[in-house]
Write a protein that holds these residues in place. Structure first.
Motif, PDB file in Angstrom:
ATOM      1  N   HIS A 144       0.849  -1.350  -0.188  1.00  0.00           N
ATOM      2  CA  HIS A 144       0.092   0.046  -0.096  1.00  0.00           C
ATOM      3  C   HIS A 144       0.899   1.349  -0.019  1.00  0.00           C
ATOM      4  O   HIS A 144       0.357   2.323  -0.423  1.00  0.00           O
ATOM      5  CB  HIS A 144      -1.026  -0.086   1.143  1.00  0.00           C
ATOM      6  CG  HIS A 144      -2.096  -0.825   1.124  1.00  0.00           C
ATOM      7  ND1 HIS A 144      -2.221  -2.005   1.458  1.00  0.00           N
ATOM      8  CD2 HIS A 144      -3.427  -0.600   0.439  1.00  0.00           C
ATOM      9  CE1 HIS A 144      -3.390  -2.561   1.174  1.00  0.00           C
ATOM     10  NE2 HIS A 144      -4.200  -1.387   0.658  1.00  0.00           N
ATOM     11  N   THR A 145       1.938   1.277   0.495  1.00  0.00           N
ATOM     12  CA  THR A 145       3.067   2.511   0.898  1.00  0.00           C
ATOM     13  C   THR A 145       4.234   2.280   0.532  1.00  0.00           C
ATOM     14  O   THR A 145       4.747   0.971   0.586  1.00  0.00           O
ATOM     15  CB  THR A 145       2.702   3.069   2.106  1.00  0.00           C
ATOM     16  OG1 THR A 145       3.240   4.226   2.279  1.00  0.00           O
ATOM     17  CG2 THR A 145       2.996   2.393   3.030  1.00  0.00           C
ATOM     18  N   ASN A 146       5.170   3.129  -0.009  1.00  0.00           N
ATOM     19  CA  ASN A 146       6.417   2.752  -0.130  1.00  0.00           C
ATOM     20  C   ASN A 146       7.530   2.986   0.957  1.00  0.00           C
ATOM     21  O   ASN A 146       8.655   2.640   0.931  1.00  0.00           O
ATOM     22  CB  ASN A 146       6.954   3.731  -1.169  1.00  0.00           C
ATOM     23  CG  ASN A 146       6.495   3.175  -2.636  1.00  0.00           C
ATOM     24  OD1 ASN A 146       6.078   2.225  -2.811  1.00  0.00           O
ATOM     25  ND2 ASN A 146       6.091   4.453  -3.539  1.00  0.00           N
TER      26      ASN A 146
ATOM     27  N   GLY B 148      -0.065   0.018   7.292  1.00  0.00           N
ATOM     28  CA  GLY B 148      -0.597  -1.290   7.517  1.00  0.00           C
ATOM     29  C   GLY B 148       0.349  -2.526   7.434  1.00  0.00           C
ATOM     30  O   GLY B 148       1.844  -2.120   7.300  1.00  0.00           O
ATOM     31  N   LEU B 149       0.020  -3.732   7.858  1.00  0.00           N
ATOM     32  CA  LEU B 149       0.901  -4.897   7.511  1.00  0.00           C
ATOM     33  C   LEU B 149       0.643  -5.512   6.324  1.00  0.00           C
ATOM     34  O   LEU B 149      -0.594  -5.883   5.813  1.00  0.00           O
ATOM     35  CB  LEU B 149       0.812  -5.711   8.872  1.00  0.00           C
ATOM     36  CG  LEU B 149       1.583  -7.290   8.874  1.00  0.00           C
ATOM     37  CD1 LEU B 149       2.958  -6.970   8.838  1.00  0.00           C
ATOM     38  CD2 LEU B 149       0.807  -7.826  10.090  1.00  0.00           C
ATOM     39  N   GLU B 150       1.535  -5.936   5.616  1.00  0.00           N
ATOM     40  CA  GLU B 150       1.611  -6.543   4.300  1.00  0.00           C
ATOM     41  C   GLU B 150       2.071  -7.892   4.330  1.00  0.00           C
ATOM     42  O   GLU B 150       3.212  -8.186   4.920  1.00  0.00           O
ATOM     43  CB  GLU B 150       1.969  -6.030   2.977  1.00  0.00           C
ATOM     44  CG  GLU B 150       1.948  -4.346   3.151  1.00  0.00           C
ATOM     45  CD  GLU B 150       0.588  -3.834   2.371  1.00  0.00           C
ATOM     46  OE1 GLU B 150      -0.305  -4.837   2.163  1.00  0.00           O
ATOM     47  OE2 GLU B 150       0.258  -2.884   2.404  1.00  0.00           O
TER      48      GLU B 150
ATOM     49  N   ARG C 134       7.600 -19.212   9.627  1.00  0.00           N
ATOM     50  CA  ARG C 134       8.115 -20.652   9.372  1.00  0.00           C
ATOM     51  C   ARG C 134       7.582 -21.296   8.334  1.00  0.00           C
ATOM     52  O   ARG C 134       8.161 -22.291   7.923  1.00  0.00           O
ATOM     53  CB  ARG C 134       7.722 -21.417  10.692  1.00  0.00           C
ATOM     54  CG  ARG C 134       6.334 -21.689  11.122  1.00  0.00           C
ATOM     55  CD  ARG C 134       6.035 -22.599  12.208  1.00  0.00           C
ATOM     56  NE  ARG C 134       4.669 -22.465  12.511  1.00  0.00           N
ATOM     57  CZ  ARG C 134       4.267 -22.095  13.849  1.00  0.00           C
ATOM     58  NH1 ARG C 134       5.465 -21.245  14.533  1.00  0.00           N
ATOM     59  NH2 ARG C 134       3.109 -21.846  14.034  1.00  0.00           N
ATOM     60  N   ASP C 135       6.654 -20.655   7.580  1.00  0.00           N
ATOM     61  CA  ASP C 135       6.001 -21.287   6.365  1.00  0.00           C
ATOM     62  C   ASP C 135       6.409 -20.497   5.328  1.00  0.00           C
ATOM     63  O   ASP C 135       6.137 -20.775   4.082  1.00  0.00           O
ATOM     64  CB  ASP C 135       4.442 -20.937   6.234  1.00  0.00           C
ATOM     65  CG  ASP C 135       3.651 -21.930   7.411  1.00  0.00           C
ATOM     66  OD1 ASP C 135       4.288 -23.078   7.675  1.00  0.00           O
ATOM     67  OD2 ASP C 135       2.773 -21.449   7.996  1.00  0.00           O
ATOM     68  N   GLY C 136       7.598 -19.691   5.336  1.00  0.00           N
ATOM     69  CA  GLY C 136       8.045 -18.883   4.347  1.00  0.00           C
ATOM     70  C   GLY C 136       7.261 -17.772   3.997  1.00  0.00           C
ATOM     71  O   GLY C 136       7.609 -16.927   2.713  1.00  0.00           O
ATOM     72  N   ASN C 137       6.074 -17.256   4.607  1.00  0.00           N
ATOM     73  CA  ASN C 137       5.524 -16.005   4.216  1.00  0.00           C
ATOM     74  C   ASN C 137       6.406 -14.714   4.731  1.00  0.00           C
ATOM     75  O   ASN C 137       6.843 -14.889   5.617  1.00  0.00           O
ATOM     76  CB  ASN C 137       4.146 -15.931   4.844  1.00  0.00           C
ATOM     77  CG  ASN C 137       3.205 -17.367   4.489  1.00  0.00           C
ATOM     78  OD1 ASN C 137       3.156 -17.529   3.192  1.00  0.00           O
ATOM     79  ND2 ASN C 137       2.795 -17.775   5.662  1.00  0.00           N
ATOM     80  N   MET C 138       6.441 -13.877   4.038  1.00  0.00           N
ATOM     81  CA  MET C 138       7.133 -12.477   4.019  1.00  0.00           C
ATOM     82  C   MET C 138       6.258 -11.512   4.651  1.00  0.00           C
ATOM     83  O   MET C 138       5.315 -11.021   3.909  1.00  0.00           O
ATOM     84  CB  MET C 138       7.820 -12.073   2.768  1.00  0.00           C
ATOM     85  CG  MET C 138       8.884 -11.051   3.113  1.00  0.00           C
ATOM     86  SD  MET C 138       9.861 -11.343   4.310  1.00  0.00           S
ATOM     87  CE  MET C 138      10.895 -12.499   3.498  1.00  0.00           C
ATOM     88  N   PHE C 139       6.420 -11.098   5.979  1.00  0.00           N
ATOM     89  CA  PHE C 139       5.640  -9.826   6.611  1.00  0.00           C
ATOM     90  C   PHE C 139       6.335  -8.700   6.243  1.00  0.00           C
ATOM     91  O   PHE C 139       7.340  -8.605   6.768  1.00  0.00           O
ATOM     92  CB  PHE C 139       5.546 -10.023   8.021  1.00  0.00           C
ATOM     93  CG  PHE C 139       4.418 -11.435   8.404  1.00  0.00           C
ATOM     94  CD1 PHE C 139       3.339 -10.911   8.854  1.00  0.00           C
ATOM     95  CD2 PHE C 139       4.721 -12.656   8.089  1.00  0.00           C
ATOM     96  CE1 PHE C 139       2.489 -12.061   9.053  1.00  0.00           C
ATOM     97  CE2 PHE C 139       3.915 -13.693   8.269  1.00  0.00           C
ATOM     98  CZ  PHE C 139       2.520 -13.206   9.013  1.00  0.00           C
ATOM     99  N   VAL C 140       5.684  -7.600   5.750  1.00  0.00           N
ATOM    100  CA  VAL C 140       6.218  -6.385   5.467  1.00  0.00           C
ATOM    101  C   VAL C 140       5.726  -5.286   6.355  1.00  0.00           C
ATOM    102  O   VAL C 140       4.335  -5.028   6.107  1.00  0.00           O
ATOM    103  CB  VAL C 140       6.113  -6.056   3.902  1.00  0.00           C
ATOM    104  CG1 VAL C 140       6.737  -4.838   3.550  1.00  0.00           C
ATOM    105  CG2 VAL C 140       6.791  -7.366   3.088  1.00  0.00           C
TER     106      VAL C 140
END
Length: 187
Positions: free
Chosen positions: A145-147, A167-169, A156-162
């Protein structure tokens, strides 16, 4: 020197020897050898292209090859092999260059991809073989949503939290799609 050469410090990962790399807010990069109680300071030298690119070090990460990655404020990304600093900068004419010269966060995922969170350029994934950056930027399809990217974490499942300024992506590894978590004042 036996004294910490700069007081304002931003990041400090520990290497395999138990020593610390310290990123400072204006004093460059500092290496602390715990066994000998010795500090070594690395600073930008405009006359030396192999020196640190900027003395404001915001983020640090040691990858699986024991390369130190250094995120700076207005100095782009650096890598350090123990002898020379290599610089990665934003070049407006090169769409595969670093997205922004302000690097806030660095993370290597379980597949050894290097993720770069920036102040104004979104999040980049660095392809080491091609020496190119792939960008996730605000306004693009299946993106963030934003830069402004302040934090990165892989589960542990390889999902990337940004973690962003809006917000949280979460980039799901299986689907390759982003899930967006935003604040809802009504909920």
């Amino acid at each position: 020197t036996n004294s910490l050469p700069f007081n304002d410090n931003n990041a400090f990962p520990e290497d395999e020897k138990g020593n610390l790399w310290i990123g400072t807010n204006g004093g460059g990069l500092v290496y602390y050898d715990r066994k000998n109680n010795k500090f070594t300071q690395y600073r930008n030298d405009p006359s030396n292209s192999n020196s640190l690119s900027n003395n404001v070090v915001v983020s640090l990460f040691i990858d699986h090859q024991k390369i130190l990655w250094i995120g700076t404020y207005y100095g782009g990304l650096n890598s350090f092999d123990g002898k020379n600093f290599k610089h990665y900068r934003h070049k407006p004419s090169d769409t595969r260059s670093l997205g922004d010269d302000n690097v806030w966060e660095i993370l290597e995922d379980s597949d050894h991809n290097l993720w770069i969170g920036t102040l104004r350029g979104g999040v980049d994934v660095y392809n080491r073989e091609k020496e190119q950056f792939f960008h996730y930027r605000s306004g693009e399809v299946n993106s963030i949503h934003t830069n402004y990217v302040a934090s990165l974490m892989e589960d542990r499942d390889g999902n990337m939290f940004v973690g962003t300024g809006y917000g949280l992506e979460v980039l799901e590894k299986q689907s390759g799609r982003f899930v967006h978590y935003l604040n809802d004042v009504k909920n």
